[in-house]
Scaffold this motif. Sequence first.
Motif, PDB file in Angstrom:
ATOM      1  N   MET A 203       1.138  -0.780   0.073  1.00 52.87           N
ATOM      2  CA  MET A 203      -0.020   0.198   0.017  1.00 52.87           C
ATOM      3  C   MET A 203       0.430   1.013   0.065  1.00 52.87           C
ATOM      4  O   MET A 203       0.420   2.671  -0.913  1.00 52.87           O
ATOM      5  CB  MET A 203      -0.810  -0.005   1.059  1.00 52.87           C
ATOM      6  CG  MET A 203      -2.343  -0.873   1.069  1.00 52.87           C
ATOM      7  SD  MET A 203      -3.249  -0.628  -0.654  1.00 52.87           S
ATOM      8  CE  MET A 203      -3.364   0.965   0.140  1.00 52.87           C
ATOM      9  N   ASP A 204       2.069   1.572   0.558  1.00 56.93           N
ATOM     10  CA  ASP A 204       3.074   2.027   0.730  1.00 56.93           C
ATOM     11  C   ASP A 204       2.466   3.145  -0.829  1.00 56.93           C
ATOM     12  O   ASP A 204       3.281   3.910  -1.312  1.00 56.93           O
ATOM     13  CB  ASP A 204       3.794   1.732   1.262  1.00 56.93           C
ATOM     14  CG  ASP A 204       4.631   0.859   0.773  1.00 56.93           C
ATOM     15  OD1 ASP A 204       4.448   0.185   0.059  1.00 56.93           O
ATOM     16  OD2 ASP A 204       5.860   0.697   1.269  1.00 56.93           O
ATOM     17  N   VAL A 205       3.697   1.347  -1.253  1.00 55.83           N
ATOM     18  CA  VAL A 205       4.433   1.998  -3.137  1.00 55.83           C
ATOM     19  C   VAL A 205       2.862   2.595  -3.842  1.00 55.83           C
ATOM     20  O   VAL A 205       3.102   4.035  -4.165  1.00 55.83           O
ATOM     21  CB  VAL A 205       3.855   1.013  -3.827  1.00 55.83           C
ATOM     22  CG1 VAL A 205       4.618   0.951  -5.454  1.00 55.83           C
ATOM     23  CG2 VAL A 205       5.177   0.418  -3.367  1.00 55.83           C
ATOM     24  N   MET A 206       1.471   2.130  -3.414  1.00 54.50           N
ATOM     25  CA  MET A 206       0.215   2.611  -3.988  1.00 54.50           C
ATOM     26  C   MET A 206       0.021   4.055  -3.677  1.00 54.50           C
ATOM     27  O   MET A 206      -0.564   4.671  -4.772  1.00 54.50           O
ATOM     28  CB  MET A 206      -0.627   2.130  -3.868  1.00 54.50           C
ATOM     29  CG  MET A 206      -2.232   2.007  -4.048  1.00 54.50           C
ATOM     30  SD  MET A 206      -2.526   1.441  -6.138  1.00 54.50           S
ATOM     31  CE  MET A 206      -2.322   0.273  -5.943  1.00 54.50           C
ATOM     32  N   ILE A 207       0.119   4.173  -2.742  1.00 56.76           N
ATOM     33  CA  ILE A 207       0.013   5.943  -2.127  1.00 56.76           C
ATOM     34  C   ILE A 207       1.260   6.952  -2.918  1.00 56.76           C
ATOM     35  O   ILE A 207       0.925   7.556  -2.993  1.00 56.76           O
ATOM     36  CB  ILE A 207      -0.351   5.792  -0.718  1.00 56.76           C
ATOM     37  CG1 ILE A 207      -1.392   4.935   0.059  1.00 56.76           C
ATOM     38  CG2 ILE A 207       0.062   7.047   0.302  1.00 56.76           C
ATOM     39  CD1 ILE A 207      -0.924   4.690   1.426  1.00 56.76           C
TER      40      ILE A 207
END
Length: 219
Positions: free
Chosen positions: A186-190
């Motif tokens: 999720m950190d990459v997506m955000i």
Amino acid sequence: MSPDMIDLLIKSFWETCYMVFASTALSTLIGIPLGVILTVTRKDHILPNQPLNTILGAIVNATRSTPFIILMVAIIPLTRMIVGSSIGTTAAIVPLTISAAPFIARIIESSLLEINPGIIEAAQAMGASPMQIITKVLLPEAMHSIVLGVTLAIISLIGYSAMAGTLGGGGLGDLAIRYGYQRFQMDVMIATVVVLIVMVQAMQSLGDYASKKLNKNKL
């Protein structure tokens, strides 16, 4: 995020910039002449030619109405013929350009049609040729509006470039799909979403500034 992932994010950002600005340049080179032709060949303009206007208008409308993902798949043979591959950032420029050129053409047409007909009539009365009217009256008068339109096209291309990533186009969209979605990071997506938002905001602010400057200079 790990240092390796940050490096990958930076690499993807530059890939997106490459796709967006290369396709913007190419689609503008195609869209401006096309938009001018669509304008001046209208029945009430300086070079009326209804058959040509109708045919070009139909082609532009057909291309604009095709969803980008479908267009990208449909022209894979053309993409391979032009760049030698259907995968990668350079390959993605082909469908991005074909998708944006008709959009820019309609933007140009709309901008030129906003010009006061009296200005065109005055130029004709002074003996200006159609080419002189186009280059010295129509385009300069509409330039501030054209800049806003091209800015809108750039923002659309940023979104399209992200979609291109789902089909191997590279860039931020590819990073978000491969790492953010498929690997549940999720950190990459955000991070990719934030970068895309910043890009859109920066382009919109720059376009608004340039348009205001051109409008003030005209006044």
